[in-house]
Design a protein around this motif. Structure first.
Motif, PDB file in Angstrom:
ATOM      1  N   MET A   1       0.841  -1.170   0.000  1.00  0.00           N
ATOM      2  CA  MET A   1       0.000   0.000   0.000  1.00  0.00           C
ATOM      3  C   MET A   1       0.893   1.243   0.000  1.00  0.00           C
ATOM      4  SD  MET A   1      -3.018   1.175   2.564  1.00  0.00           S
ATOM      5  CE  MET A   1      -2.193   2.076   3.840  1.00  0.00           C
ATOM      6  N   VAL A   2       0.521   2.226  -0.799  1.00  0.00           N
ATOM      7  CA  VAL A   2       1.254   3.482  -0.872  1.00  0.00           C
ATOM      8  C   VAL A   2       0.301   4.624  -0.558  1.00  0.00           C
ATOM      9  CG1 VAL A   2       2.532   5.046  -2.362  1.00  0.00           C
ATOM     10  CG2 VAL A   2       2.869   2.598  -2.591  1.00  0.00           C
ATOM     11  N   GLU A   3       0.758   5.531   0.279  1.00  0.00           N
ATOM     12  CA  GLU A   3       0.027   6.756   0.566  1.00  0.00           C
ATOM     13  C   GLU A   3       0.996   7.894   0.255  1.00  0.00           C
ATOM     14  OE1 GLU A   3      -2.782   8.490   4.067  1.00  0.00           O
ATOM     15  OE2 GLU A   3      -0.986   7.432   4.695  1.00  0.00           O
ATOM     16  N   ALA A   4       0.558   8.885  -0.510  1.00  0.00           N
ATOM     17  CA  ALA A   4       1.465   9.943  -0.931  1.00  0.00           C
ATOM     18  C   ALA A   4       0.772  11.289  -0.963  1.00  0.00           C
ATOM     19  CB  ALA A   4       2.017   9.627  -2.323  1.00  0.00           C
ATOM     20  N   VAL A   5       1.588  12.331  -0.822  1.00  0.00           N
ATOM     21  CA  VAL A   5       1.111  13.702  -0.954  1.00  0.00           C
ATOM     22  C   VAL A   5       2.206  14.503  -1.648  1.00  0.00           C
ATOM     23  CG1 VAL A   5       1.918  14.403   1.346  1.00  0.00           C
ATOM     24  CG2 VAL A   5       0.097  15.673   0.250  1.00  0.00           C
ATOM     25  N   ALA A   6       1.807  15.352  -2.590  1.00  0.00           N
ATOM     26  CA  ALA A   6       2.750  16.225  -3.281  1.00  0.00           C
ATOM     27  C   ALA A   6       2.634  17.624  -2.699  1.00  0.00           C
ATOM     28  CB  ALA A   6       2.452  16.248  -4.773  1.00  0.00           C
ATOM     29  N   VAL A   7       3.789  18.246  -2.477  1.00  0.00           N
ATOM     30  CA  VAL A   7       3.832  19.579  -1.890  1.00  0.00           C
ATOM     31  C   VAL A   7       4.725  20.454  -2.749  1.00  0.00           C
ATOM     32  CG1 VAL A   7       4.480  20.914   0.147  1.00  0.00           C
ATOM     33  CG2 VAL A   7       3.509  18.637   0.433  1.00  0.00           C
ATOM     34  N   SER A   8       4.263  21.648  -3.036  1.00  0.00           N
ATOM     35  CA  SER A   8       5.057  22.632  -3.768  1.00  0.00           C
ATOM     36  C   SER A   8       5.883  23.405  -2.745  1.00  0.00           C
ATOM     37  CB  SER A   8       4.111  23.573  -4.519  1.00  0.00           C
ATOM     38  OG  SER A   8       4.824  24.619  -5.089  1.00  0.00           O
ATOM     39  N   ARG A   9       7.187  23.564  -3.034  1.00  0.00           N
ATOM     40  CA  ARG A   9       8.034  24.314  -2.108  1.00  0.00           C
ATOM     41  C   ARG A   9       9.077  25.105  -2.873  1.00  0.00           C
ATOM     42  NH1 ARG A   9      11.109  19.990   1.574  1.00  0.00           N
ATOM     43  NH2 ARG A   9      12.339  21.781   2.143  1.00  0.00           N
ATOM     44  N   GLN A  10       9.639  26.103  -2.223  1.00  0.00           N
ATOM     45  CA  GLN A  10      10.670  26.946  -2.816  1.00  0.00           C
ATOM     46  C   GLN A  10      12.040  26.353  -2.501  1.00  0.00           C
ATOM     47  OE1 GLN A  10      10.387  30.346  -4.184  1.00  0.00           O
ATOM     48  NE2 GLN A  10       8.255  29.862  -4.498  1.00  0.00           N
ATOM     49  N   ASP A  11      12.909  26.266  -3.536  1.00  0.00           N
ATOM     50  CA  ASP A  11      14.271  25.814  -3.274  1.00  0.00           C
ATOM     51  C   ASP A  11      15.128  27.017  -2.891  1.00  0.00           C
ATOM     52  OD1 ASP A  11      14.971  27.108  -5.633  1.00  0.00           O
ATOM     53  OD2 ASP A  11      15.236  25.268  -6.777  1.00  0.00           O
ATOM     54  N   THR A  12      16.425  26.802  -2.704  1.00  0.00           N
ATOM     55  CA  THR A  12      17.306  27.864  -2.236  1.00  0.00           C
ATOM     56  C   THR A  12      17.471  28.999  -3.238  1.00  0.00           C
ATOM     57  OG1 THR A  12      19.218  26.606  -3.001  1.00  0.00           O
ATOM     58  CG2 THR A  12      18.607  26.374  -0.674  1.00  0.00           C
ATOM     59  N   GLN A  13      17.242  28.734  -4.536  1.00  0.00           N
ATOM     60  CA  GLN A  13      17.323  29.790  -5.550  1.00  0.00           C
ATOM     61  C   GLN A  13      15.985  30.513  -5.740  1.00  0.00           C
ATOM     62  OE1 GLN A  13      18.546  26.571  -6.550  1.00  0.00           O
ATOM     63  NE2 GLN A  13      20.629  27.102  -6.004  1.00  0.00           N
ATOM     64  N   GLY A  14      14.962  30.103  -5.026  1.00  0.00           N
ATOM     65  CA  GLY A  14      13.652  30.717  -5.150  1.00  0.00           C
ATOM     66  C   GLY A  14      12.757  30.065  -6.186  1.00  0.00           C
ATOM     67  N   ASN A  67      -0.580  16.704   7.823  1.00  0.00           N
ATOM     68  CA  ASN A  67       0.014  17.942   8.305  1.00  0.00           C
ATOM     69  C   ASN A  67       1.086  18.399   7.315  1.00  0.00           C
ATOM     70  OD1 ASN A  67       1.333  20.000   9.616  1.00  0.00           O
ATOM     71  ND2 ASN A  67       1.378  18.964  11.605  1.00  0.00           N
ATOM     72  N   ARG A  68       0.677  19.162   6.300  1.00  0.00           N
ATOM     73  CA  ARG A  68       1.600  19.613   5.251  1.00  0.00           C
ATOM     74  C   ARG A  68       2.685  20.523   5.806  1.00  0.00           C
ATOM     75  NH1 ARG A  68      -0.268  19.047  -0.201  1.00  0.00           N
ATOM     76  NH2 ARG A  68      -2.170  17.819  -0.221  1.00  0.00           N
ATOM     77  N   GLY A  69       2.391  21.316   6.802  1.00  0.00           N
ATOM     78  CA  GLY A  69       3.395  22.186   7.416  1.00  0.00           C
ATOM     79  C   GLY A  69       4.532  21.389   8.020  1.00  0.00           C
ATOM     80  N   SER A  70       4.205  20.266   8.616  1.00  0.00           N
ATOM     81  CA  SER A  70       5.231  19.394   9.177  1.00  0.00           C
ATOM     82  C   SER A  70       6.073  18.753   8.083  1.00  0.00           C
ATOM     83  CB  SER A  70       4.576  18.319  10.044  1.00  0.00           C
ATOM     84  OG  SER A  70       5.546  17.431  10.538  1.00  0.00           O
ATOM     85  N   LEU A  71       5.454  18.457   6.952  1.00  0.00           N
ATOM     86  CA  LEU A  71       6.195  17.854   5.845  1.00  0.00           C
ATOM     87  C   LEU A  71       7.285  18.785   5.331  1.00  0.00           C
ATOM     88  CD1 LEU A  71       3.319  16.251   3.784  1.00  0.00           C
ATOM     89  CD2 LEU A  71       5.104  15.059   5.049  1.00  0.00           C
ATOM     90  N   LEU A  72       7.027  20.073   5.325  1.00  0.00           N
ATOM     91  CA  LEU A  72       8.000  21.023   4.798  1.00  0.00           C
ATOM     92  C   LEU A  72       9.276  21.073   5.631  1.00  0.00           C
ATOM     93  CD1 LEU A  72       5.627  23.908   3.719  1.00  0.00           C
ATOM     94  CD2 LEU A  72       6.728  22.202   2.277  1.00  0.00           C
ATOM     95  N   THR A  73       9.238  20.545   6.850  1.00  0.00           N
ATOM     96  CA  THR A  73      10.436  20.533   7.674  1.00  0.00           C
ATOM     97  C   THR A  73      11.271  19.276   7.458  1.00  0.00           C
ATOM     98  OG1 THR A  73       9.335  19.492   9.561  1.00  0.00           O
ATOM     99  CG2 THR A  73       9.293  21.908   9.457  1.00  0.00           C
ATOM    100  N   GLN A  74      10.745  18.308   6.702  1.00  0.00           N
ATOM    101  CA  GLN A  74      11.477  17.076   6.421  1.00  0.00           C
ATOM    102  C   GLN A  74      12.666  17.413   5.532  1.00  0.00           C
ATOM    103  OE1 GLN A  74      10.673  14.265   7.935  1.00  0.00           O
ATOM    104  NE2 GLN A  74       8.846  15.175   8.815  1.00  0.00           N
ATOM    105  N   SER A  75      13.834  16.865   5.798  1.00  0.00           N
ATOM    106  CA  SER A  75      15.011  17.239   5.015  1.00  0.00           C
ATOM    107  C   SER A  75      15.683  16.074   4.318  1.00  0.00           C
ATOM    108  CB  SER A  75      16.020  17.930   5.937  1.00  0.00           C
ATOM    109  OG  SER A  75      16.408  17.049   6.962  1.00  0.00           O
ATOM    110  N   ARG A  76      15.103  14.904   4.364  1.00  0.00           N
ATOM    111  CA  ARG A  76      15.735  13.748   3.720  1.00  0.00           C
ATOM    112  C   ARG A  76      15.289  13.637   2.264  1.00  0.00           C
ATOM    113  NH1 ARG A  76      13.803   9.636   8.155  1.00  0.00           N
ATOM    114  NH2 ARG A  76      11.952  10.583   7.368  1.00  0.00           N
ATOM    115  N   LEU A  77      15.650  14.624   1.479  1.00  0.00           N
ATOM    116  CA  LEU A  77      15.241  14.636   0.082  1.00  0.00           C
ATOM    117  C   LEU A  77      16.074  13.675  -0.754  1.00  0.00           C
ATOM    118  CD1 LEU A  77      14.713  18.433  -0.568  1.00  0.00           C
ATOM    119  CD2 LEU A  77      13.027  16.723   0.066  1.00  0.00           C
ATOM    120  N   VAL A  78      15.404  13.012  -1.650  1.00  0.00           N
ATOM    121  CA  VAL A  78      16.079  12.124  -2.601  1.00  0.00           C
ATOM    122  C   VAL A  78      15.938  12.769  -3.962  1.00  0.00           C
ATOM    123  CG1 VAL A  78      16.107   9.827  -3.614  1.00  0.00           C
ATOM    124  CG2 VAL A  78      15.447  10.118  -1.223  1.00  0.00           C
TER     125      VAL A  78
END
Length: 80
Positions: A1-14, A67-78
């Motif tokens: 089973m997969v559960e997913a959410v996509a979030v738009s965010r700003q990178d370091t260059q904006g 909790n999308r706000g909490s997701l934005l603090t995740q830093s283990r990006l692949v």
């Protein structure tokens, strides 16, 4: 089973990027590369996520919504 959410965010260059946070459980759960291929098969190229973050579970608010706000603090990006 997969559960997913996509979030738009700003990178370091904006620039705006799309990050997918997901959980995968069970014997048939896809690994990250399988999940990327599955997403690429149904999402237009310009809208493909630039990073994927696999989590043990998606953070939730008391009412059960993600909790999308909490997701934005995740830093283990692949990277893609």
């Amino acid at each position: 089973m997969v559960e997913a959410v996509a979030v738009s965010r700003q990178d370091t260059q904006g620039d705006t990027t799309i990050v997918v946070y997901y959980t995968a459980k069970g014997e048939t759960a896809p690994d990250t590369s399988e999940f990327r291929r599955a997403v690429a098969a149904v999402v237009p190229k310009p809208a493909e996520p630039t990073a994927y973050v696999k989590l043990p579970e998606l953070p939730r608010l008391p009412g059960g919504k993600i909790n999308r706000g909490s997701l934005l603090t995740q830093s283990r990006l692949v990277p893609k």
